[in-house]
Design a protein around this motif. Structure first.
Motif, PDB file in Angstrom:
ATOM      1  N   HIS A 101     -58.313 -15.909 -33.661  1.00 32.55           N
ATOM      2  CA  HIS A 101     -57.357 -15.599 -34.723  1.00 32.55           C
ATOM      3  C   HIS A 101     -56.797 -16.873 -35.311  1.00 32.55           C
ATOM      4  CE1 HIS A 101     -57.373 -11.275 -34.076  1.00 32.55           C
ATOM      5  NE2 HIS A 101     -57.740 -11.628 -32.863  1.00 32.55           N
ATOM      6  N   CYS A 102     -56.203 -16.728 -36.476  1.00 33.78           N
ATOM      7  CA  CYS A 102     -55.596 -17.877 -37.127  1.00 33.78           C
ATOM      8  C   CYS A 102     -54.429 -18.368 -36.287  1.00 33.78           C
ATOM      9  CB  CYS A 102     -55.137 -17.502 -38.528  1.00 33.78           C
ATOM     10  SG  CYS A 102     -54.326 -18.861 -39.364  1.00 33.78           S
ATOM     11  N   CYS A 103     -54.203 -19.687 -36.318  1.00 36.60           N
ATOM     12  CA  CYS A 103     -53.136 -20.269 -35.504  1.00 36.60           C
ATOM     13  C   CYS A 103     -51.810 -20.290 -36.256  1.00 36.60           C
ATOM     14  CB  CYS A 103     -53.515 -21.690 -35.123  1.00 36.60           C
ATOM     15  SG  CYS A 103     -53.908 -22.709 -36.552  1.00 36.60           S
ATOM     16  N   PHE A 104     -51.790 -19.803 -37.499  1.00 39.68           N
ATOM     17  CA  PHE A 104     -50.560 -19.941 -38.269  1.00 39.68           C
ATOM     18  C   PHE A 104     -49.751 -18.642 -38.313  1.00 39.68           C
ATOM     19  CE2 PHE A 104     -53.307 -23.386 -40.222  1.00 39.68           C
ATOM     20  CZ  PHE A 104     -52.660 -24.430 -39.586  1.00 39.68           C
ATOM     21  N   CYS A 105     -49.608 -18.013 -39.459  1.00 39.02           N
ATOM     22  CA  CYS A 105     -48.523 -17.045 -39.648  1.00 39.02           C
ATOM     23  C   CYS A 105     -48.670 -15.771 -38.828  1.00 39.02           C
ATOM     24  CB  CYS A 105     -48.351 -16.713 -41.126  1.00 39.02           C
ATOM     25  SG  CYS A 105     -49.367 -15.366 -41.726  1.00 39.02           S
ATOM     26  N   GLY A 106     -47.640 -14.931 -38.888  1.00 32.96           N
ATOM     27  CA  GLY A 106     -47.525 -13.750 -38.045  1.00 32.96           C
ATOM     28  C   GLY A 106     -48.548 -12.662 -38.314  1.00 32.96           C
ATOM     29  N   GLN A 107     -49.354 -12.844 -39.360  1.00 35.59           N
ATOM     30  CA  GLN A 107     -50.369 -11.814 -39.596  1.00 35.59           C
ATOM     31  C   GLN A 107     -51.536 -11.960 -38.638  1.00 35.59           C
ATOM     32  OE1 GLN A 107     -50.233 -10.567 -44.006  1.00 35.59           O
ATOM     33  NE2 GLN A 107     -50.260 -12.783 -43.892  1.00 35.59           N
ATOM     34  N   GLN A 108     -51.733 -13.176 -38.146  1.00 32.38           N
ATOM     35  CA  GLN A 108     -52.736 -13.428 -37.105  1.00 32.38           C
ATOM     36  C   GLN A 108     -54.116 -12.909 -37.491  1.00 32.38           C
ATOM     37  OE1 GLN A 108     -51.692 -14.919 -33.504  1.00 32.38           O
ATOM     38  NE2 GLN A 108     -51.042 -15.876 -35.411  1.00 32.38           N
ATOM     39  N   CYS A 109     -54.566 -13.362 -38.651  1.00 27.49           N
ATOM     40  CA  CYS A 109     -55.867 -12.924 -39.144  1.00 27.49           C
ATOM     41  C   CYS A 109     -56.985 -13.234 -38.165  1.00 27.49           C
ATOM     42  CB  CYS A 109     -56.175 -13.653 -40.450  1.00 27.49           C
ATOM     43  SG  CYS A 109     -55.035 -13.216 -41.755  1.00 27.49           S
ATOM     44  N   GLY A 110     -57.937 -12.318 -38.081  1.00 27.70           N
ATOM     45  CA  GLY A 110     -59.137 -12.585 -37.310  1.00 27.70           C
ATOM     46  C   GLY A 110     -59.988 -13.623 -38.028  1.00 27.70           C
ATOM     47  N   LYS A 155     -60.513 -11.512 -44.764  1.00 25.45           N
ATOM     48  CA  LYS A 155     -59.632 -12.199 -45.716  1.00 25.45           C
ATOM     49  C   LYS A 155     -58.833 -13.295 -44.992  1.00 25.45           C
ATOM     50  CE  LYS A 155     -57.852  -8.156 -47.246  1.00 25.45           C
ATOM     51  NZ  LYS A 155     -58.776  -7.094 -46.879  1.00 25.45           N
ATOM     52  N   LEU A 156     -58.588 -14.374 -45.702  1.00 21.35           N
ATOM     53  CA  LEU A 156     -57.847 -15.498 -45.127  1.00 21.35           C
ATOM     54  C   LEU A 156     -57.088 -16.204 -46.241  1.00 21.35           C
ATOM     55  CD1 LEU A 156     -60.712 -17.144 -43.030  1.00 21.35           C
ATOM     56  CD2 LEU A 156     -58.689 -16.059 -42.046  1.00 21.35           C
ATOM     57  N   CYS A 157     -55.939 -16.770 -45.919  1.00 22.38           N
ATOM     58  CA  CYS A 157     -55.283 -17.635 -46.900  1.00 22.38           C
ATOM     59  C   CYS A 157     -55.838 -19.059 -46.733  1.00 22.38           C
ATOM     60  CB  CYS A 157     -53.764 -17.546 -46.741  1.00 22.38           C
ATOM     61  SG  CYS A 157     -53.080 -18.671 -45.532  1.00 22.38           S
ATOM     62  N   PRO A 158     -55.485 -19.994 -47.598  1.00 18.41           N
ATOM     63  CA  PRO A 158     -56.121 -21.317 -47.512  1.00 18.41           C
ATOM     64  C   PRO A 158     -55.824 -22.042 -46.193  1.00 18.41           C
ATOM     65  CG  PRO A 158     -54.289 -21.359 -49.054  1.00 18.41           C
ATOM     66  CD  PRO A 158     -54.542 -19.927 -48.731  1.00 18.41           C
ATOM     67  N   LYS A 159     -54.694 -21.722 -45.576  1.00 16.08           N
ATOM     68  CA  LYS A 159     -54.388 -22.362 -44.287  1.00 16.08           C
ATOM     69  C   LYS A 159     -55.401 -21.931 -43.232  1.00 16.08           C
ATOM     70  CE  LYS A 159     -50.135 -20.633 -44.237  1.00 16.08           C
ATOM     71  NZ  LYS A 159     -49.961 -20.059 -45.587  1.00 16.08           N
ATOM     72  N   GLY A 160     -55.746 -20.649 -43.263  1.00 18.06           N
ATOM     73  CA  GLY A 160     -56.721 -20.146 -42.302  1.00 18.06           C
ATOM     74  C   GLY A 160     -58.099 -20.744 -42.558  1.00 18.06           C
ATOM     75  N   VAL A 161     -58.458 -20.859 -43.845  1.00 17.86           N
ATOM     76  CA  VAL A 161     -59.763 -21.416 -44.194  1.00 17.86           C
ATOM     77  C   VAL A 161     -59.888 -22.847 -43.674  1.00 17.86           C
ATOM     78  CG1 VAL A 161     -61.186 -22.179 -46.148  1.00 17.86           C
ATOM     79  CG2 VAL A 161     -60.080 -19.931 -46.212  1.00 17.86           C
ATOM     80  N   ALA A 177     -47.182 -14.118 -46.565  1.00 15.25           N
ATOM     81  CA  ALA A 177     -47.962 -13.102 -45.858  1.00 15.25           C
ATOM     82  C   ALA A 177     -49.057 -12.613 -46.799  1.00 15.25           C
ATOM     83  CB  ALA A 177     -47.064 -11.947 -45.430  1.00 15.25           C
ATOM     84  N   PRO A 178     -49.923 -13.539 -47.230  1.00 16.59           N
ATOM     85  CA  PRO A 178     -50.824 -13.234 -48.348  1.00 16.59           C
ATOM     86  C   PRO A 178     -51.696 -11.997 -48.132  1.00 16.59           C
ATOM     87  CG  PRO A 178     -50.941 -15.565 -47.776  1.00 16.59           C
ATOM     88  CD  PRO A 178     -50.106 -14.914 -46.724  1.00 16.59           C
ATOM     89  N   ILE A 179     -52.126 -11.757 -46.907  1.00 20.96           N
ATOM     90  CA  ILE A 179     -53.056 -10.643 -46.670  1.00 20.96           C
ATOM     91  C   ILE A 179     -52.357  -9.311 -46.969  1.00 20.96           C
ATOM     92  CG2 ILE A 179     -54.625  -9.600 -44.967  1.00 20.96           C
ATOM     93  CD1 ILE A 179     -55.143 -12.641 -45.710  1.00 20.96           C
ATOM     94  N   THR A 180     -51.051  -9.288 -46.783  1.00 18.39           N
ATOM     95  CA  THR A 180     -50.287  -8.063 -47.017  1.00 18.39           C
ATOM     96  C   THR A 180     -50.333  -7.639 -48.490  1.00 18.39           C
ATOM     97  OG1 THR A 180     -48.897  -8.574 -45.120  1.00 18.39           O
ATOM     98  CG2 THR A 180     -47.964  -7.070 -46.727  1.00 18.39           C
TER      99      THR A 180
END
Ligand code: SF4
Ligand code: SF4
Ligand code: SF4
Lengths: 741, 193
Positions: free
Chosen positions: A40-49, A74-80, A208-211
């Motif tokens: 999962h992403c190491c950043f925000c609370g959405q914890q994207c896979g 889906k991912l925001c640029p931080k996750g990418v 919370a971009p994915i939201t």
């Protein structure tokens, strides 16, 4: 003692932030990945896979993990771009000690010995509580749990708190009051089923971009969107109703809505009668909040307030989302409860398409507030002052009640006590208070007074620069464990690579310190994150945040398990409160009266403009990680002041002008960014930068009386045009970077 | 081959300006380090509206027609590919002629690059990288027949630019009713301007 060991420029040149813009070996290296790791992403609370590609013990790229149900790739640029922190040149690879001229590497053995000797010295001399610990909620559940146990049983201090204190504690406290439990009431799958969505104090698109996609899916079905925020954020841009209210007046608006719901007979009287207590008292507190009064306080037109009440009141399904905008206030808990009052009054909770949630900000913000690294809390969301709760944890830990310290100070109060000289030593793990606490000049003075400061970090954060000893710790992708997303879904963090150099995982460092402090009998069995999780399950069993039935295998099979999950054959609980059953002993929800009161600081003749702060999509919190990643820095290299052109014209400020923003705490000089998307009586500064660029030089240490969260979102300031020679040198460097120089 | 069943839908209304698409485009197997997406803040003074530009994959691509070296090929599945390296003379005709402002001739690379719908991914049934990561699905890659049911807006695949009628493989989603671009918080406040 803990002044900077050398000047800031020298520290910057050695420890960064430097920018990493290409994968290991450069773009042309194109290594063939040996495997991909689903994590999962190491950043925000959405914890994207996300899937991390690994080659030669390095993360070399990513793949979208489309099968993971929350973000479906889906991912925001931080996750990418997160993978670029792996082989980063700023990584700390050895333990270090402060010397007169800077930091020097030291052996692991010596670092351990010195740390233990200093902790012992301070505690022998000043008492156990004179040594405090601060930890963060980017930690996995296992590490949060361990941090709580380490502080109480290895350090024996009651002064432990966490950086969730700067995030969602107001939501947690408000949720507990109203529902008897602290978790988003729904999985996000209920959002697309809602007919009206109320978003307040949440810049969903950037934080919370994915939201946004969940909200758009509802809108595709015809759902209405109401956004309450002093700024017209990218999501508010297309809203059916944008309500740019005056900062700090959130509960005036929600009280006003409750008043109208009652007046217009839009209250679900059956639900209120059958499933709640306290409606009359809450209504009484909102009695005076007529549309005219609400308009005068919030600065919103009467017609807009009435329209909002109609849209909310007449819908058959709804979802209310809030975040730091209303929680980061000295009345954060009241704001939260006033929102919940609106939800309860319409009875739209606990069934499909009806819900309520706070959008957790930090990675494991949800799990981090359940496992006992809060000053007043024990695992399973238990209360440290409740004798039964204490007895359960003493049973699991094998300690006596006398060995378990009581309630301690919260994060800001710990810093205040350090400043006062009452706390002399500090261990800081995954927390950068120098950037993230309000009034950073005060925080710096406090750090300078510490007799001994030990920090565990993977990059030398601004706070760690004040440490005496630094242990190099591990990144998210270098350890195993679980975390709990904003939805309440417990997910699996998988180790992709080994930590580099002499870096070790936080839990290994803490367990070894505990052993050397002579407390090994409580920690020796923690030989892996899995072993910690087994104990966490037992400790949480029977608590509200019950993880008793969650196993790593089950998480993998189900792609996450929503707590509470009391037994192994229990599937978990995505939607809470079904059938109108709440977690209070009588099963009923509580309306909490929220009579309106002003923020702690109001605008006046000296400081006539409201100041608020927040995030941009390219950075994460204090920026320790994201200010080191080339792409993210290039998109938003430095802070700025957003000003409405009308205010700017009054002040003689044009786009890009050097602008001084001063509050009673300090002053920043930043370039002006003229935008009509903010109220003309309010300015906004993004807060991810340190020192002379830090919005928290300006904010105040006023706390919410219940949650002890600081009032980050509302200050009074003075804005003036100044000359570019007053731009701080570090700003000029970043501005040049932004121009591609 | 990219299935005709699947279309690429670009919906600026949903775009939140996060540049995930830009970040991810540079990460795909063929573009390593170079992003083929333009993301514009349309008028930051007046609005938070941002607009992503990706290649529209025209049925009669002007970029290819204007290429003197015949370096730009369109495959049967309607995908217009980046220039073929051995042929491309980096003359920038494609850059100048494309009505959507898509191709990029990178200094130092001496080759025109552009979005090829992530052919390495889309030809094996995956979505283009940008459409996979886009948080708000402003870039959507989905079966054409599902889109009408899925979205409130209307896909547009025919444009008239400079008197020229252009049909494209990719579609732009047009909102109905149109969303105002010019937003001023003060209009929404008590007392207005
Ligand atoms: S920062 Fe948040 S939204 Fe962005 S990829 Fe990570 S978890 Fe997802
Ligand atoms: S949009 Fe431009 S680059 Fe793409 S096919 Fe059409 S003309 Fe060529
Ligand atoms: S990823 Fe999507 S929302 Fe983000 S900038 Fe690109 S198109 Fe817009």
């Amino acid at each position: 003692m803990a002044h900077l060991p050398t000047d800031a420029a020298a520290l910057r040149s050695r420890f960064g932030p430097h920018l990493n813009s290409a994968p290991p070996g450069g773009w042309d290296a194109d290594p063939v990945p040996e495997r991909t790791v689903e994590t999962h992403c190491c950043f925000c609370g959405q914890q994207c896979g996300i899937k991390l590609k690994v080659a030669g013990n390095q993360v070399v790229g990513f793949d979208p993990w489309e099968a993971f149900p929350f973000n479906k790739g889906k991912l925001c640029p931080k996750g990418v771009k997160r993978y670029l922190q792996g082989g980063h040149p700023d990584r700390l690879l050895h333990a270090m000690k402060r010397t007169a001229s800077g930091f020097e590497p030291m052996g692991w053995e010596e670092a351990m010995e010195r740390t233990v000797a200093e902790i012992t010295r301070i505690q022998d001399r000043y008492g156990k509580d004179a040594f405090a610990m601060l930890s963060g909620v980017s930690l996995t559940n296992e590490k949060s749990y361990l941090a709580g146990k380490f502080a109480r049983l290895a350090l024996g201090t009651r002064n432990l708190d966490y950086n969730g204190r700067l995030c969602m504690v107001s939501a947690g406290a408000g949720n507990k009051k109203a529902f008897g439990v602290d978790r988003a009431a729904n999985s996000w799958e209920d959002i697309p089923l809602a007919d009206v969505i109320w978003v307040t104090g949440a810049n969903v698109a950037e934080c919370a971009p994915i939201t946004t996609d969940y909200i758009w899916r509802a809108r595709d079905r015809g759902a209405k969107l109401i956004v309450v925020d002093p700024r017209i954020t990218p999501l508010a841009r297309t809203a059916d109703l944008a309500l740019p209210l005056r900062p700090g007046t959130d509960s005036a608006l929600t009280n006003g809505i409750l008043h109208l719901l009652d007046q217009w007979n839009l209250v679900d009287r059956d639900f209120v009668r059958d499933h709640t207590n306290g409606f009359d008292e809450a209504l009484e507190a909102a009695r005076a909040c007529t549309p005219q009064w609400t308009s005068a306080v919030t600065g919103l037109p009467v017609a807009a307030i009435e329209k909002a009440a109609r849209m909310w009141g007449e819908a058959s399904t709804s979802f209310l989302l809030h975040a730091r905008g209303i929680e980061h206030q000295s009345k954060g808990v009241e704001n939260v409860n006033s929102c919940i009052n609106m939800v309860l009054a319409t009875g739209r909770i606990g069934r499909p398409g009806c819900g309520y949630a706070t959008i957790t900000g930090q990675g494991n913000g949800q799990g981090g507030r359940e496992h006992g690294h809060k000053c007043d809390q024990l695992p399973g969301n238990r209360d440290i002052e409740n004798p039964e709760h204490r007895a359960h944890i003493c049973g699991v830990w094998g300690c006596t009640d006398e060995e378990l310290p009581g309630k301690g100070l919260s994060a800001q109060e710990i810093m205040n006590a350090i400043h006062e000289g009452d706390i002399k030593g500090l261990l800081c793990l995954c927390f950068n208070p120098l950037v993230s606490l309000p009034d950073s000049t005060f925080t710096r003075e406090a750090l300078e007074k510490l007799e001994f400061f030990v920090s565990l970090d993977f990059f030398l954060s601004e706070t760690a620069q004040h440490a005496d000893i630094i242990f190099p710790s591990a990144l998210h992708e270098e350890d195993d464990g679980t975390s709990t997303s904003a939805e309440g879904r417990v997910i699996r963090i998988r180790k992709a690579v080994e930590p580099p150099g002499e870096a070790r995982t936080d839990w290994e460092i803490l367990v070894e310190l505990a052993r050397r402090l002579g407390r090994g009998r409580f920690f020796d069995h923690f030989t892996s994150p899995g072993a910690i999780f087994q104990e966490l399950r037992r400790a949480s069993s029977g608590g509200t945040a019950d993880y008793g039935g969650i196993t790593y295998e089950k998480i993998e099979k189900q792609m996450g398990v929503f707590w509470p999950c009391p037994t192994e054959d229990h599937p978990g609980t995505p939607r809470l409160f079904e059938g109108g059953k709440f977690f209070h002993p009588d099963g009923r929800a509580r309306f909490i009266p929220t009579p309106w009161r002003p923020p702690m600081e109001e605008v006046d003749a000296d400081y006539p403009v409201w100041l608020t702060s927040g995030r941009v999509v390219f950075h994460y919190l204090s920026g320790t990680q994201t200010r080191r990643i080339g792409f993210l820095v290039e998109q938003c290299p430095h802070p700025y002041v957003e000003i409405h052109p009308r205010l700017a014209a009054n002040l003689g400020i044009r786009e890009g002008d050097a602008t001084a923003v001063a509050t009673r705490r300090g002053e920043l000089v930043l370039p002006a960014k003229l935008v009509t998307t903010i109220r003309p009586d309010t300015v906004f500064i993004p807060y991810h930068w340190p020192g002379n660029l830090g919005a928290n030089r300006l904010t105040a240490r006023h706390l919410d009386p219940v949650s002890r969260i600081p009032e980050f979102k509302v200050s009074a300031c003075r804005v003036t045009r100044t000359t570019p020679d007053r731009f701080p040198p570090e700003l000029l460097e970043l501005m040049a970077l932004g121009r591609g120089e | 081959m990219v299935s005709e069943e699947f279309g690429f839908f670009i919906d600026p209304q949903r775009c939140i300006g996060c540049r995930s698409c830009v970040a991810a485009c540079a990460e795909c197997g063929t573009h390593r380090g170079h992003s083929m997406i333009h993301l514009d803040e349309l008028d930051r003074l007046a609005s938070t509206q941002t607009g992503p530009t990706v290649c529209m994959h025209c049925e009669d691509p002007i970029c290819a027609m204007s290429c003197p070296a015949d370096a730009i090929k369109r495959t049967e599945d309607g995908v217009v590919h980046a220039s073929q390296k051995p042929r491309c003379v980096a003359c920038q005709n494609c850059e100048l002629s494309c009505p959507f402002g898509v191709p990029i001739v990178l200094p130092g690379l001496e080759q025109m690059l552009k979005c090829d719908l992530c052919y390495d991914r889309s030809s094996i049934g995956l979505k283009p990288m940008c459409a996979t990561v886009c948080p708000s699905q402003a870039l959507l890659f989905a079966p054409r027949h599902e889109v009408a049911a899925m979205r409130g807006s209307r896909p547009l695949r025919e444009f008239v630019i400079g008197g020229l009628r252009i049909r494209t493989r990719n579609a732009i989603m047009v909102p109905d009713p149109e969303v105002p671009l010019n937003l001023d918080a003060s209009i929404l406040m008590e007392g207005g301007l």
